[in-house]
Scaffold this motif. Structure first.
Motif, mmCIF file in Angstrom:
data_model
loop_
_atom_site.group_PDB
_atom_site.id
_atom_site.type_symbol
_atom_site.label_atom_id
_atom_site.label_comp_id
_atom_site.label_asym_id
_atom_site.label_seq_id
_atom_site.Cartn_x
_atom_site.Cartn_y
_atom_site.Cartn_z
ATOM 1 N N SER A 189 0.833 -1.204 0.000
ATOM 2 C CA SER A 189 0.000 0.000 0.000
ATOM 3 C C SER A 189 0.870 1.258 0.000
ATOM 4 N N TYR A 190 2.157 1.055 0.015
ATOM 5 C CA TYR A 190 3.178 2.049 -0.292
ATOM 6 C C TYR A 190 3.488 3.074 0.795
ATOM 7 N N THR A 191 2.565 3.434 1.626
ATOM 8 C CA THR A 191 2.829 4.481 2.613
ATOM 9 C C THR A 191 2.874 3.903 4.025
ATOM 10 N N VAL A 192 3.942 4.222 4.732
ATOM 11 C CA VAL A 192 4.049 3.837 6.143
ATOM 12 C C VAL A 192 4.264 5.102 6.957
ATOM 13 N N THR A 193 3.724 5.120 8.147
ATOM 14 C CA THR A 193 3.736 6.323 8.974
ATOM 15 C C THR A 193 4.321 6.017 10.341
ATOM 16 N N GLY A 194 5.115 6.959 10.842
ATOM 17 C CA GLY A 194 5.675 6.833 12.178
ATOM 18 C C GLY A 194 5.545 8.135 12.937
ATOM 19 N N LYS A 195 5.289 8.042 14.222
ATOM 20 C CA LYS A 195 5.161 9.235 15.058
ATOM 21 C C LYS A 195 6.543 9.670 15.526
ATOM 22 N N LEU A 196 6.840 10.963 15.337
ATOM 23 C CA LEU A 196 8.139 11.498 15.725
ATOM 24 C C LEU A 196 8.292 11.425 17.238
ATOM 25 N N GLY A 197 9.364 10.764 17.684
ATOM 26 C CA GLY A 197 9.572 10.609 19.114
ATOM 27 C C GLY A 197 10.962 11.059 19.514
ATOM 28 N N SER A 198 11.275 10.817 20.763
ATOM 29 C CA SER A 198 12.575 11.203 21.303
ATOM 30 C C SER A 198 13.657 10.313 20.726
#
Length: 997
Positions: free
Chosen positions: A771-780
């Motif tokens: 599905s081509y798109t992966v998302t990650g939450k910006l963390g420390s």
């Protein structure tokens, strides 16, 4: 001394020094001098160091314009100096800025025309000197400099700490300054402090300060994380960097000397080591040329297992002399490449020239073979043969007697083809010059050689071959190199005629011997009979060889966890050939759950060994393990390989290797971690760590700037960076992206999400199942403890982290009882840290124990430190039996087992299965276990068995009971209540020691 940082200004002349060092002149431009240096220098010159005379020191200072001599040219060191003259010396010495336009004092003649005013005002502004009468504002510039005034100036200039209770007879205003100078050995405690100081004393003090202000240092980059600075004083300062240096990039590094003085240097780690594959090409369909952008490690670069090209097998990998280019030769029996059809070469685990990184990269390339083969060299082999070497690999089927003409004539000849590019032609030749014409020979693209005459010379050869060198490969293979091409060898043996060798290969001038029986570890005598060249010169050859044992253990160079149909598989690729019997032995592989328990799945037995026999493929050095279809998508597993041996005569055994297996991501790649380097609330760089090796070429390349965006808290989305040059691959699965395309006034305060689109793994599979798109939450950027902390024994604690660790400091960790670890181990993926303590540090139930991480310096591979925390230590210690009590009633025997913890009998296993965990033996015959139950005490279990013996049981009969701990842990049948299975135990006694009920 005061805790002050000392600013330095770099001289503009920066020179490269051999070995990666640089030399930078440093000059102190403020009054904050290098205190410790000045102490030692001043003390030495003031109290007996005669290496440099006062006159020489005066001359050195005068040359710098700090001191002036008298009109007669002499120094007159015995005379005294005025306060104005001393102000000039201090101004020049410390590089203070002369002050004009200010008149702080009211001395007679103290006006703008007075030569001393700029210097007096300079030392006044710096707080180093002041007037003798502050009320009347009199500096007394023509007055003499007293010893207590000199001490005061030194104390201020050197920023010495003033003692609270000075004990000397100096003037009240000077007591503290004088005491500081006395305490540091700068002046004698018996001096007349109110007396005038001589010019000689002032020269000594000024020279000491001047020497302290001119400090040079060199630096050497030991490795990217460690730099050594050598001061001109001889002191060596070793600095371990929080963040490793980047190759060929200038970085500012601060360090302190032993006295606490801080220096700033600009350091560049000059590295010629490769960072990536720069190109792959094939001008021949049997050879692939891999060009790196720097040097690579020879051993890993010449390991053919580190290259994959479809189904092709490589015969050899040869590194160029400059260690930047590898030529891969495709095996003769393996299919050639397809001309002008794009294909992909996978490069895995080739180490860089400095050994700090490994290169794993997929490179698309198109073989283009448009050049016809040529004769590269013709060599006469006496009067009966000649050798032809071609410019590229050629087809054996096209190399025959009809291919060659000598002096324009067809020849009667026999031809021996030596793959990939050599032909040895046997035919009669006259002594002298000849021309060779070759036709019909084709390369693997079908291009045919253009007939061209090549000249060569034939000379009479009457000498038998002689040995040039002998090399061994372990204890069973020897290669003998001769001074000419060898036609045949009749026989060979080592030491005694019974230890015969097989002539396994003759390749040009090299003969390979293989022995059925091993050679001696020490020197061996080799006898080769009938060593014949192509002029039929023959002789027997004796030579010696001391074998070089193969002592290199096999290693796992790559692991691949994947799903094919319903089943999960692990494929391990090894660095060398393995004994098939050990590679396919199921007992050498153990599958466990993340908590260390044996996996309870149908594909493995109760010991965690695969039920299906692993498969080994010698050509690729890979082992394939079938783990069935029942792995849980909510569980993380580990597969440990151990006990696997190579084919060396004295086998080298693999050190235990553990691969972490996560079924829920085996097909769907994802972003496993996102963090940033933040300055002023905004990130300079964003790091994305994926759970798989990344593609760096083709449509799925992770180095394409257009694929990354951020969604800020206000809902706006921006592409992170403008330019592909701002994206770096810092490991095989991690990219660093410079934030250059987000407006400078954008707010990052809140939840920020990072998106990666159309990024593929190294196998070309797009992340997130296509599905081509992966998302990650910006963390420390910091690394945190994840999950529970477990004690796995009374001396071990296991801690899981959110990222792989690379630098562990044991001092970061401490238990409630004050115990600190003595050593540690890391799991295969380096995310699980096992801390080892002194034996018996913990109680079996680990009640009330916590693990504290305080002021940590432990880091991950990117220099991010772990987070300080305190976590309770959970009980992961298997209970153990501590004793047994026996009773009997007729043929019914009972064993009551006491453990070191409370025990629980699970309901998850059948009673029959639990009974079969025990072996109860009476006089050599197995009794039937009829019942396993809790005892009267919470830490007891009672096992009841019925003797199956015929007849009476004698008093001397042995009675024993044994628990199969492996089977018990497979299903956690008997535990301590926290799923820690009771350890195996075994007890025995004689029948007469068992009390009857």
């Amino acid at each position: 001394m005061s805790n002050t940082s000392y600013p330095f200004k770099e001289n503009s002349n920066v020179m490269n020094v051999q070995g990666g060092e640089k030399k930078v002149m440093k000059k102190i431009l403020t009054v904050a001098l290098s205190t410790a240096m000045a102490f030692s220098m001043f003390a030495s010159v003031a109290f007996g160091d005669t290496a440099v005379t006062p006159q020489q020191k005066f001359d050195a200072l005068a040359a710098k314009g700090i001191f002036n001599g008298y009109p007669d040219g002499s120094a007159h060191l015995e005379k005294e100096m005025t306060r104005a003259e001393f102000a000039k010396v201090i101004t020049k010495l410390l590089g203070l800025k002369e002050v004009t336009g200010t008149l702080s004092y009211k001395d007679k003649g103290y006006d703008a025309k007075n030569w001393a005013v700029p210097y007096i005002e300079a030392v006044t502004a710096a707080g180093i000197m002041q007037g003798q009468d502050n009320v009347k504002k009199i500096f007394n510039y023509n007055g003499k400099v007293t010893i207590q005034e000199m001490a005061t100036v030194l104390t201020r200039a050197l920023k010495l700490e003033i003692p609270a209770n000075p004990n000397n007879n100096a003037a009240d205003w000077a007591k503290g300054y004088v005491q500081a100078a006395i305490d540091k050995g700068l002046i004698s405690k018996d001096a007349n402090f109110k007396a005038n100081a001589s010019r000689s004393q002032l020269v000594e003090a000024a020279y000491a300060i001047d020497q302290a202000t001119n400090i040079t240092f060199t630096y050497k980059v030991v490795d990217p994380s460690n730099v050594e600075f050598t001061l001109s004083t001889g002191e060596v300062v070793k600095v371990k960097l929080d963040k490793p240096l980047e190759a060929n990039k200038e970085t500012e590094v601060k360090f302190k000397d032993a006295a606490g003085n801080e220096y700033t240097a600009k350091v560049t780690w000059v590295s010629t080591a490769a960072t990536k594959v720069s190109s792959v090409s094939a001008a021949s369909l049997k050879q692939v040329v891999v060009k790196f952008d720097g040097t690579v490690d020879e051993a890993s670069a010449e390991n053919v297992n580190n290259y994959t090209l479809g189904t092709a097998a490589f015969e050899s990998a040869t590194l160029s002399d400059d260690k930047t280019t590898v030529t891969l030769l495709i095996a003769e029996n393996s299919s050639a490449l397809t001309n002008q059809k794009q294909t992909t070469l996978k490069v895995n685990n080739v180490k860089t020239g400095d050994g700090t990184k490994t290169i794993s990269q997929n490179v698309d390339f198109t073989p283009i073979d448009v050049a016809v083969p040529e004769v590269a060299q013709v060599t006469g082999l006496g009067t009966k043969a000649f050798k032809v070497k071609f410019s590229e690999p050629v087809k054996a089927s096209t190399v025959n007697a009809t291919s060659f003409r000598i002096d324009g004539n067809v020849i009667a000849a026999s031809v021996k083809y030596v793959y990939p590019d050599t032909a040895i032609v046997t035919t009669s030749l006259a002594v002298g010059d000849h021309t060779l014409r070759v036709s019909g020979v084709q390369d693997y693209s079908g291009l045919q050689i253009v007939p061209v005459e090549n000249k060569f010379t034939v000379a009479e050869d009457t000498a038998a071959p002689t040995v040039v060198s002998v090399k061994s490969n372990d204890l069973k293979e020897v290669t003998v190199e001769f001074n000419e091409t060898i036609k045949s060898v009749s026989s060979a043996y080592a030491n005694v005629s019974s230890n015969t060798a097989t002539i396994s290969k003759i390749s040009d001038n090299k003969v390979t011997l293989t022995f059925a029986n091993p050679l001696n570890y020490t020197e061996n005598t080799l006898h080769l009979a009938g060593v014949t060249d192509y002029s039929d010169n023959s002789g027997n050859v004796d030579t010696t060889v001391t074998p070089t044992l193969d002592t290199v253990r096999p290693t796992v160079v790559s692991s691949n966890f994947y799903k094919d149909g319903a089943n999960y598989y692990v494929e391990l690729q090894f660095s060398k050939s393995l004994k098939a019997s050990s590679a396919t032995d199921s007992n050498n592989y153990v599958l466990k759950k993340s908590n260390g328990d044996v996996a309870n799945v149908s594909s493995v037995d109760s010991n965690g060994h695969p039920v299906i026999k692993p498969a080994y493929t010698e050509s690729t050095k890979t082992v394939k393990i079938n783990l069935g279809s029942s792995l849980s998508s909510t569980e993380t597993y580990t597969l440990t390989a151990s006990g696997i041996a190579d084919t060396a005569y004295v086998s080298n055994v693999l050190l235990p290797y553990t691969a972490t297996l996560t079924p829920n991501t085996v097909q769907n790649g994802n972003i496993s971690r996102v963090w940033a380097d933040v300055a002023s609330g905004k990130p300079n760089f964003i790091y994305l760590q994926f759970n798989k090796t990344l593609a760096t070429t083709g449509n799925g390349s992770a180095l394409d700037a257009a694929k990354y965006s951020v969604k800020l808290p206000n809902g706006n989305t921006y592409q992170i960076t403008k330019d592909n040059n701002d994206i770096d691959l810092i490991s095989t699965n991690t990219v660093r992206i410079a934030v250059t395309n987000v407006p400078s006034d954008a707010s990052w305060n809140g939840e920020v999400f990072v998106n990666a689109s159309y990024v593929a793994d190294a196998d070309g599979n797009y992340f997130n199942n296509g599905s081509y798109t992966v998302t990650g939450k910006l963390g420390s950027s910091q690394v945190t403890v994840t999950g529970d902390v477990y004690a796995t024994s009374t001396s071990q604690v296991k801690v899981n982290f959110t990222a792989a660790l690379s630098n562990v400091n044991l001092g970061d960790f401490k238990l409630t009882n004050g115990a600190v670890p003595t050593s540690y181990t890391l799991s295969g993926d380096k995310t699980t840290l096992t801390l080892n303590f002194e034996s018996g540090t913990l109680q079996p139930n680990v009640s009330g124990v916590t693990l504290s991480i305080t002021n940590p310096s432990t880091q991950d591979a990117y220099g991010n430190t772990i987070v300080a925390t305190t976590k309770p230590v959970e009980d992961g210690i298997a209970p153990s039996a501590t004793g047994v009590a026996w009773t009997k009633a007729g043929k019914i025997y009972t064993a009551t087992i006491t453990a070191n913890e409370n025990l629980t009998i699970t309901d998850n296993a059948s009673l029959d299965y639990i009974n079969k965990l025990f072996t109860f033996s009476i006089d050599g015959t197995d009794a039937k276990v009829t019942k396993v139950a809790k005892g009267t005490e919470t830490n007891q279990i009672v096992i009841t068995a019925e003797a199956q013996n015929k007849g009476d049981i004698g008093n001397d009969a042995f009675v024993s009971i044994k628990l199969d701990g492996t089977k018990n842990s497979a299903v956690n049948a008997i535990t301590d209540g926290k799923d820690n299975a009771l350890n195996a135990f075994s007890y025995a006694t004689t029948n007469n020691n068992i009390a009857a009920e």
